[in-house]
Design a protein around this motif. Structure first.
Motif, mmCIF file in Angstrom:
data_model
loop_
_atom_site.group_PDB
_atom_site.id
_atom_site.type_symbol
_atom_site.label_atom_id
_atom_site.label_comp_id
_atom_site.label_asym_id
_atom_site.label_seq_id
_atom_site.Cartn_x
_atom_site.Cartn_y
_atom_site.Cartn_z
ATOM 1 N N GLU A 99 0.842 -1.192 0.000
ATOM 2 C CA GLU A 99 0.000 0.000 0.000
ATOM 3 C C GLU A 99 0.879 1.244 0.000
ATOM 4 N N GLY A 100 0.397 2.293 -0.669
ATOM 5 C CA GLY A 100 1.128 3.551 -0.712
ATOM 6 C C GLY A 100 1.347 3.987 -2.141
ATOM 7 N N LEU B 220 11.312 -1.259 1.264
ATOM 8 C CA LEU B 220 10.310 -0.557 0.465
ATOM 9 C C LEU B 220 8.914 -0.627 1.076
ATOM 10 N N GLU B 221 8.846 -0.827 2.383
ATOM 11 C CA GLU B 221 7.561 -0.752 3.065
ATOM 12 C C GLU B 221 6.999 0.666 2.911
ATOM 13 N N GLY B 222 5.689 0.769 2.747
ATOM 14 C CA GLY B 222 5.067 2.074 2.528
ATOM 15 C C GLY B 222 4.856 2.403 1.064
ATOM 16 N N PHE B 223 5.246 1.469 0.172
ATOM 17 C CA PHE B 223 5.000 1.631 -1.256
ATOM 18 C C PHE B 223 4.147 0.461 -1.757
ATOM 19 N N GLY C 175 3.608 16.725 -4.102
ATOM 20 C CA GLY C 175 2.523 16.368 -5.004
ATOM 21 C C GLY C 175 1.787 15.155 -4.523
ATOM 22 N N PRO C 176 0.875 14.639 -5.342
ATOM 23 C CA PRO C 176 0.004 13.519 -4.935
ATOM 24 C C PRO C 176 0.828 12.290 -4.597
ATOM 25 N N LYS C 177 0.365 11.575 -3.586
ATOM 26 C CA LYS C 177 1.038 10.363 -3.134
ATOM 27 C C LYS C 177 0.257 9.109 -3.459
#
Length: 261
Positions: free
Chosen positions: A11-12, A35-38, A257-259
């Motif tokens: 997720e992310g 790469l946690e958070g992506f 910008g947008p995430k």
């Protein structure tokens, strides 16, 4: 669209990972813990791993079109790209099409053009492949693929060769991949058109794409950052994921910008 083996997880913000030549999506495994958070999209390019291998050759623009179609099928509208080696070549080809959803670009151990020295290197791989099949190719590729420190720490040469052989696609696909890479265009005259935030990373001990290729890339892309990874060879994902990860996070954390992916 051809059949592509892919994995979409997490997720992310969406991070698209583009493999190097002959590699499977598992090559990114050492980096995944950082790469946690992506939301991660990784896939086998045409002719590689579990993806379809239609008649070749497979030049960068063909891989770039496959990526565009995969993003459309998955409904991914905003994304960042990390391309390693030939994946970085494909990333350049894709970015120069000015896709609307591309938020950031990381070009890792790659090149903007096929100069005479690089062409000679890859032509030697092709010659070895045609003489000795997959084994002949990986024998020639080994010293270009791994850094000095990694080879010193992993002296079992046969094990390294077997790991490279295990990733190899069919003989027909290998031929198509080699021919496609040797057909890559010179991106340098076009790189000044890129407006997307870009990070270029080279490895100090990369014999295949020494840091001067990365330096030229960064110089030609407006506003691009350039970083070097000391003590690593071309296979930075296996050799030094823990060194690479902080550079990626610093770059992505600075984006505005947008995430949403």
């Amino acid at each position: 669209m051809i059949r592509l083996r892919y994995e979409l997880r997490g997720e992310g913000p969406t991070l698209v990972l583009l493999n190097g030549l002959f590699q499977r999506l598992e090559v990114w495994n050492p980096l995944l813990p950082w790469l946690e958070g992506f939301r991660i999209l990784r896939y086998d390019m045409r002719g590689q791993g579990g993806s379809e291998a239609p008649p070749g050759p497979y030049p960068p623009q063909v891989h770039a079109q496959d990526l565009q179609e995969l993003l459309e099928v998955l409904g991914i509208e905003r994304y960042r790209i990390v391309g390693h080696s030939n994946g970085g070549v494909v990333a350049q080809s894709f970015a120069l099409q000015e896709p609307k959803g591309l938020e950031a670009l990381v070009l890792l151990c790659t090149t903007p053009w096929l100069d005479p020295l690089l062409r000679a290197k890859v032509q030697s791989w092709a010659w070895a492949f045609r003489q000795g099949g997959t084994r002949g190719r990986v024998e020639i590729m080994l010293p270009w693929t791994w850094g000095r420190a990694y080879l010193e720490a992993h002296p079992d040469r046969e094990s390294l060769l077997q790991s490279m052989e295990a990733q190899a696609p069919s003989l027909e696909a290998q031929e198509a991949l080699l021919e496609g890479f040797l057909a890559m265009p010179d991106f340098r005259p076009e790189l000044g058109r890129l407006k997307v935030p870009t990070l270029v990373i080279s490895a100090e001990d990369d014999l295949l794409f020494p840091p001067h290729y990365g330096a030229e890339l960064a110089q030609r892309i407006p506003g691009a950052q350039f970083e070097r990874l000391p003590g690593l060879g071309h296979s930075v994902l296996a050799e030094g994921a823990s060194q690479l990860a902080p550079l990626l996070h610093s770059f992505f954390d600075a984006l505005t910008g947008p995430k949403e992916g």
